[in-house]
Design an enzyme around this catalytic site. Structure first.
Site, mmCIF file in Angstrom:
data_model
loop_
_atom_site.group_PDB
_atom_site.id
_atom_site.type_symbol
_atom_site.label_atom_id
_atom_site.label_comp_id
_atom_site.label_asym_id
_atom_site.label_seq_id
_atom_site.Cartn_x
_atom_site.Cartn_y
_atom_site.Cartn_z
ATOM 1 C CB SER A 142 -2.553 -1.338 9.153
ATOM 2 O OG SER A 142 -3.475 -0.518 8.539
ATOM 3 N N GLY A 143 -4.220 -3.374 6.972
ATOM 4 C CA GLY A 143 -4.377 -3.689 5.555
ATOM 5 C C GLY A 143 -4.268 -5.178 5.266
ATOM 6 C CB THR A 147 -11.807 -4.313 8.685
ATOM 7 O OG1 THR A 147 -10.892 -3.742 9.608
ATOM 8 C CG2 THR A 147 -13.152 -3.665 8.817
ATOM 9 C CG ASN A 192 -6.574 -0.794 4.934
ATOM 10 O OD1 ASN A 192 -7.213 -0.595 3.906
ATOM 11 N ND2 ASN A 192 -7.001 -1.577 5.910
ATOM 12 C CB SER A 195 -6.402 2.005 7.990
ATOM 13 O OG SER A 195 -5.797 1.590 9.172
ATOM 14 C CB SER A 196 -10.073 -0.367 11.778
ATOM 15 O OG SER A 196 -10.442 -1.270 10.770
ATOM 16 N N GLY A 424 -3.273 -4.127 14.151
ATOM 17 C CA GLY A 424 -2.117 -5.020 14.223
ATOM 18 C C GLY A 424 -0.860 -4.275 14.590
ATOM 19 C CD GLU A 426 -0.359 1.180 13.090
ATOM 20 O OE1 GLU A 426 -1.429 1.189 12.499
ATOM 21 O OE2 GLU A 426 0.009 2.119 13.840
HETATM 22 N N1 LIG Z 1 -10.449 -11.483 1.666
HETATM 23 C C1 LIG Z 1 -10.284 -10.425 0.913
HETATM 24 N N2 LIG Z 1 -10.645 -10.467 -0.380
HETATM 25 C C2 LIG Z 1 -10.501 -9.399 -1.162
HETATM 26 N N3 LIG Z 1 -9.977 -8.232 -0.756
HETATM 27 C C3 LIG Z 1 -9.600 -8.123 0.514
HETATM 28 C C4 LIG Z 1 -9.734 -9.212 1.425
HETATM 29 N N4 LIG Z 1 -9.283 -8.815 2.606
HETATM 30 C C5 LIG Z 1 -8.880 -7.543 2.459
HETATM 31 N N5 LIG Z 1 -9.069 -7.113 1.211
HETATM 32 C C6 LIG Z 1 -8.725 -5.791 0.658
HETATM 33 O O1 LIG Z 1 -7.790 -5.209 1.499
HETATM 34 C C7 LIG Z 1 -8.256 -3.992 2.030
HETATM 35 C C8 LIG Z 1 -7.811 -3.842 3.453
HETATM 36 O O2 LIG Z 1 -8.442 -4.764 4.263
HETATM 37 P P1 LIG Z 1 -8.917 -4.461 5.746
HETATM 38 O O3 LIG Z 1 -9.742 -5.595 6.162
HETATM 39 O O4 LIG Z 1 -9.520 -3.127 5.843
HETATM 40 O O5 LIG Z 1 -7.558 -4.484 6.484
HETATM 41 P P2 LIG Z 1 -7.301 -4.323 8.042
HETATM 42 O O6 LIG Z 1 -8.606 -4.217 8.719
HETATM 43 O O7 LIG Z 1 -6.558 -5.528 8.405
HETATM 44 O O8 LIG Z 1 -6.500 -3.125 8.177
HETATM 45 C C9 LIG Z 1 -9.744 -4.055 1.900
HETATM 46 O O9 LIG Z 1 -10.289 -2.778 1.747
HETATM 47 C C10 LIG Z 1 -9.929 -4.890 0.651
HETATM 48 O O10 LIG Z 1 -9.827 -4.083 -0.487
HETATM 49 MG MG LIG Z 2 -9.313 -2.817 9.817
#
Ligand SMILES: Nc1ncnc2c1ncn2[C@@H]1O[C@H](COP(=O)(O)OP(=O)(O)O)[C@@H](O)[C@H]1O
Ligand SMILES: [Mg+2]
Length: 1063
Positions: A142-143, A147, A192, A195-196, A424, A426
């Site tokens: 997560s984070g 996404t 996050n 977080s989804s 992911g 956890e």
């Molecule tokens: N490639 C990236 N470039 C810049 N910031 C990112 C990137 N990937 C993630 N982030 C930052 O990290 C945060 C969490 O990412 P997210 O995709 O929501 O994580 P996940 O879906 O894996 O839990 C996002 O809100 C963003 O602020």
């Molecule tokens: Mg996500």
């Protein structure tokens, strides 16, 4: 193993991301363009771009060091073969712009630095060219950026793919479905801020032209417990806060909501309604707009918001216990709003919230609930309402994304690109049923991942005829089995406990587990653990040794959560809802269905199996996301955290599998092409089979037999160091080659240029010479003709005009006339004149006259009156004396002077005597007496009327012109002259003999004044003159040597005058 290439008909070598796919080989014998293996050349810059090139590939430390070095330089992407490892930068790196998309479009995987777009483009191209469904599996904790990666991928496809012919809105819908799903399915967690809380698998359909035409979303296990409870520092789903922050006053009033999230019990548990990184207000605007894009009508939005609001109201429903400890609703107001918002009967709802309907022996019984049970029922209802609405929402989005053109031929040939963004692995302090499900899901996907990677590896070795050397890797099938196996798996046991009659509790479930799987090496409980580990395990806990690490789960709530019970009367109440969304979510058939619904775990297991099937049917591509720190901070590289993720993502496994056999493999053609310069036999060209060339080459390079293997189409190199040594040699060789090639090329280039210039010069020269030659020839021809005509004409020049001589005659004429201009006489005295041709004689004469006239005319115009007079007088003198008198020629150059005596030389008395008569001319003269011929000095004056002879102051004689009959003069050079006077005039004393030094001038003027020009006699020998009445005198002139005037013996005046020139 790292670099696999494919030769495409263009002669380009492109990276093969899926090595088990059959390679298309279309190699032009000469021009194989080898892609710069940037991964190789860049290895010394910032780590390696591809982990397979890590020398020490088994070392986790080396792996992490490489990640760190690259992360420090903001290089967040690194490959493990075709797998993309991404480290969340937590900052906007500006690497997803349109320019970046363009840069990665249509280029080979390794031509450009690793990037998500490289994966996106490769997948898309494979989808288009091979027409096979693709799936991008994005995993990570997560984070970690899953996404975000999904969104970037979607964005890439939406912006770079061609627009479909119809239904271009699909691209917008695909993009806009995201904010809506995120509002309802994402929440701020400790890990996050966005977080989804559900798993998502999204299919994008592309038509045969590669345009996105539709989409479909599968959602997995929404974490609905969040609706009623959040851990400290976490939030409920975004939508609640967005609605309260961004909703219009009017909307909130209608929904009975206050703008303050603190007023809602379901929103205060985590105690962090406000998050600095989230702007609920603007997010709400985005969501509202997105809802319209994905086909929500205003009514549907209204209904949806009513449900969201009703969940908040449900949270605020309070109960109080009556005397019998039965729960009673105390918050009437909330109930009222609920009734309205959910469109249900108030009383039914009240009853459902406080009673439980039991069907016993066909009879329905209402059993009152105590406070605890009522709160449970309320929360269960809230969870059910929310999660079912979420499911409905996904369905609604799917209807909007569904290709409207399902019947069209292009639809039938669509290909699908799947994007998997799933939660992911956890591990929390306290892990419950949700974590169990999530981690099980990750086990499944890891299994799939290893299988697919291994499989592809194996297939390649087989295809190449290389002996497959079994790879030691951790096969997590054993853990998957532990969870999902029928009858013996944890899920089966859980279900069994949930379904069996009697008092089943979480603890009985644990006991059962202990009984059934106690010998499993990956399972541990307090009871089963040894002395040492027992300490770390609670009695109500079990531990699974996941591939990614150990996780201890607390069994509390497992049964409830698995059962997911919603009391029957609550279900009934919801089924009666008039809210269209609710009535779709709660179907009456559910009530009549006697069969127990599948438990949550089983449902999840099924959906995962289905997902695995979906993924297996597609070509996989992988993005493995890593979270660099827990603080969501840019630039921080938390090694412990990362090592953990590297471990549970199985990246080392992955690398090991990729490297199990050979680090590097390359088509013979490409290998030879790249390194042929290192061996004299293969350089510059190898005439035989590429494979043989490679064999010669590696022998020359001194590869040891264990370092490489020759496959059917590829060479396999076992260690990166072998390759790097070769690369280094190439680098050195390149320098000298480059110089040589440059020199050769420059020579060639300039020679070509020179030859071009030379060709051009010759071309221009020959053309110009041709032109000149032609001109000259024409001229010569003309000249020859002209000369010929002239000669012929010359021969016939005397013949009458005929065609033969016409040209000549004309020529003579024109040239005479043209030349005449240059040969004209210069002045009136010039008598020269060119001889005209016979035909022009007359014209010539006329012209000559004209010319002379013209000269005369011009001359006359130009002379002064004095000069004119002079000339007139000279002309008269000429008329009179020319050729007649000897001293005339001497007088010609001497100008005639208007008078030879000034006014002061003439006596005033004389002037007085003349009165008004002006003196026109005066000259001193000598008068010879008529008798003695004595010379006496006198003045001769000419007036308009007379010649006056003056002696000093006295007018001696006046001869009126009328009386002047003539003038005589000798032909010799003397200057004597006689003025003959009328004889009858008695007043006159006779003719006058005078001598003037300027005899010609004096006589000319006298003759003109007296109008006696014709009366000037020029005598030879002697002149007779009247000396007085009856007495004539004679003057004899004889030529002699000098002038002598004497009285001769005969009484004549004898004048000897020298002869000056012969006449
Ligand atoms: N490639 C990236 N470039 C810049 N910031 C990112 C990137 N990937 C993630 N982030 C930052 O990290 C945060 C969490 O990412 P997210 O995709 O929501 O994580 P996940 O879906 O894996 O839990 C996002 O809100 C963003 O602020
Ligand atoms: Mg996500």
């Amino acid at each position: 193993m790292a670099l696999q290439v494919e030769l495409v008909p263009t002669g380009e070598i492109i990276r093969v991301v899926h090595p088990h796919r059959p390679c298309k080989l279309a190699l032009g014998s000469d021009g194989v363009r080898v892609t710069m293996e940037s991964a190789l050349t860049a290895r010394d810059r910032v780590g390696v771009q591809d982990f397979v090139l890590l020398e020490n590939f088994t070392s986790e430390a080396a792996f992490i060091e490489n990640l760190r070095r690259r992360f420090r330089e903001n290089l967040i992407y690194t490959y493990i073969g075709p797998v993309l490892v991404s480290v969340n930068p937590y900052r906007d790196l500006q690497i997803y712009s349109r320019q970046h998309m363009e840069r990665y479009r249509g280029v080979s995987f390794y031509e450009v630095p690793p990037h998500l777009f490289a994966v996106a483009d490769t997948v898309y191209r494979a989808l288009r060219t091979e027409r096979r469904d693709q799936a991008v599996m994005i995993s990570g904790e997560s984070g970690a950026g899953k996404t975000e990666a999904t969104k970037r991928l979607l964005q890439f496809y939406a912006e770079t793919c061609p627009a479909p012919e119809r239904g271009g809105a699909v691209r917008d819908r695909l993009l806009q479905s995201n904010p809506v799903l995120e509002a309802f399915g994402n929440a701020k967690t400790l890990r996050n801020d966005n977080s989804s809380r559900f798993g998502k698998y999204m299919d994008v359909q592309f038509d045969f032209k590669g345009a996105p035409v539709g989409g479909h979303i599968l959602s997995y296990l929404l974490e609905k417990s969040r609706v009623v409870h959040q851990n400290h520092g976490e939030r409920n789903f975004h939508v609640f806060y967005q609605l309260l922050e961004g909703g219009e006053e009017e909307t909130l009033r209608r929904l009975g909501l206050e703008r303050n999230p603190q007023s809602y019990l379901y929103l205060v548990k985590g105690q962090c309604a406000k998050v600095s990184s989230i702007n609920d207000k603007s997010d709400w605007k985005v969501v509202r707009k997105a809802l319209t894009v994905i086909d929500f009508t205003e009514d549907e939005v209204e209904d949806l918001l009513s449900i969201v609001a009703s969940v908040l109201h449900l949270g605020n429903i309070h109960f109080a216990a009556d005397e019998e400890s039965n729960a009673q609703v105390t918050t009437e107001n909330q109930l009222k709003y609920l009734t309205r918002l959910l469109s249900v009967e108030g009383s039914t709802l009240r009853e459902a919230l406080t009673h439980r309907k039991i069907i016993a022996k066909g009879e329905e019984l209402l059993s009152p609930l105590n406070l605890e049970q009522a709160a449970y029922a309320r929360d269960a209802l809230a969870k059910a309402v929310y999660s079912r609405t979420f499911t409905w929402l996904v369905g609604k989005i799917n209807r909007s994304l569904a290709s409207k053109d399902a019947e069209s031929p292009s639809w039938r040939s669509t290909t699908v690109l799947g994007l998997l963004d799933i939660y992911g692995f956890e591990v929390f302090q306290h892990n419950s049923f949700e974590q169990f499900c999530i981690n099980y899901c990750n086990e499944k996907l890891q299994q799939l991942f290893i299988e697919l990677t291994l499989k592809s590896e194996q297939e390649e070795y087989e295809a190449e005829g290389i002996a497959w050397e079994p790879v030691q890797y951790f096969n997590n099938k054993i853990i998957c089995d532990l969870v999902e196996e029928k009858f013996k798996g944890i899920i089966s046991i859980l279900d069994e406990e949930c379904l069996r009659p009697g008092e089943a509790t979480d603890l009985t479930f644990l006991e059962k587990l202990e009984d059934t799987v106690k010998h499993h090496p990956h399972f541990l409980t307090h009871k089963l653990a040894d002395q040492r580990t027992r300490k770390s395990l609670g009695r109500g806990e079990f531990r699974l040794l996941h591939y990614a690490g150990e996780v201890t789960y607390s069994v509390t709530g497992f049964l409830d959560k698995n059962n997911d019970l919603l009391f029957r009367n609550l279900k009934e109440t919801m089924c009666s809802s008039k809210n269209p969304i609710m009535s779709q979510c709660f179907d009456r058939s559910e009530l009549s269905d006697k069969k127990r619904p599948e438990t949550v775990a089983t449902q999840f297991k099924m959906s995962l199996l289905q997902l695995v099937e979906i993924l297996q049917s597609k070509e996989p591509a992988y993005v493995r996301c890593i979270k660099p720190n827990d603080a969501k901070q840019p630039g921080r590289f938390d090694e412990v955290l990362i090592r953990h993720q590297v471990k549970y993502l199985g990246l080392m496994e992955n690398l090991r599998v990729r490297r199990a056999g050979f680090a590097y493999r390359r088509k013979y053609e490409a290998f030879l092409q790249r390194y042929k310069s290192l061996c004299p036999e293969t350089w510059p060209t190898w005439a035989g089979r590429p494979q043989d060339g490679v064999a010669v080459l590696v022998r020359h390079l001194g590869y040891k037999p264990e370092e490489y293997k020759m496959g059917r189409t590829k060479i396999f190199i076992r260690f990166p160091k072998t390759l790097f040594a070769t690369e280094d040699a190439l680098e050195v060789r390149r320098q000298s080659l480059a110089t040589k090639i440059q020199a050769a090329w420059r020579g060639f280039h300039w020679r070509q240029k020179f030859l071009r210039v030379k060709r051009s010069a010759i071309c221009i020269q020959s053309w110009w010479r041709g032109t000149l030659g032609r001109r000259k020839a024409t001229k010569r021809k003309w000249a020859a003709q002209t000369i010929r005509r002239l000669i012929r004409g010359f021969i016939l020049r005397h013949a009458p005009r005929c065609p033969e001589n016409a040209f000549f005659l004309d020529h003579v004429r024109t040239s005479f006339l043209l030349n005449l201009r240059r040969q004209l006489p210069r002045n009136v005295l010039d008598t020269s004149w060119p001889t005209p041709p016979p035909a022009l004689r007359e014209a010539s004469e006329l012209l000559r006259e004209l010319c002379i006239k013209n000269m005369v005319w011009k001359y006359c115009r130009s002379i002064s009156p004095e000069w004119k007079q002079q000339l007139q007088q000279k002309a008269v003198a000429s008329e009179i004396f020319k050729g007649k008198k000897d001293n005339y020629p001497q007088s010609v150059p001497r100008l005639f002077i208007s008078t030879r005596l000034g006014a002061d030389e003439i006596s005033s008395r004389v002037l007085q005597a003349l009165g008004s008569e002006p003196i026109q001319y005066a000259v001193p003269v000598v008068k010879y007496d008529r008798k003695g011929y004595k010379p006496r000095s006198r003045q001769l004056l000419l007036t308009p009327n007379a010649v006056v002879i003056v002696e000093d102051a006295k007018v001696k004689q006046r001869i009126d012109y009328a009386n002047l009959t003539g003038i005589s003069v000798s032909s010799l050079s003397d200057s004597l002259f006689v003025l003959h006077v009328q004889r009858e005039d008695n007043k006159q004393k006779g003719d006058v003999v005078l001598q003037s030094d300027h005899v010609i001038e004096t006589l000319t003027k006298t003759a003109i004044s007296a109008d006696r020009v014709n009366n000037v006699n020029i005598n030879q020998g002697s002149i007779t003159f009247a000396g007085g009445p009856g007495r004539d005198g004679t003057i004899d002139f004889t030529p002699g040597s000098e002038l002598l005037i004497t009285k001769a013996k005969n009484g004549h005046l004898a004048v000897v005058a020298p002869r000056l020139n012969s006449r």
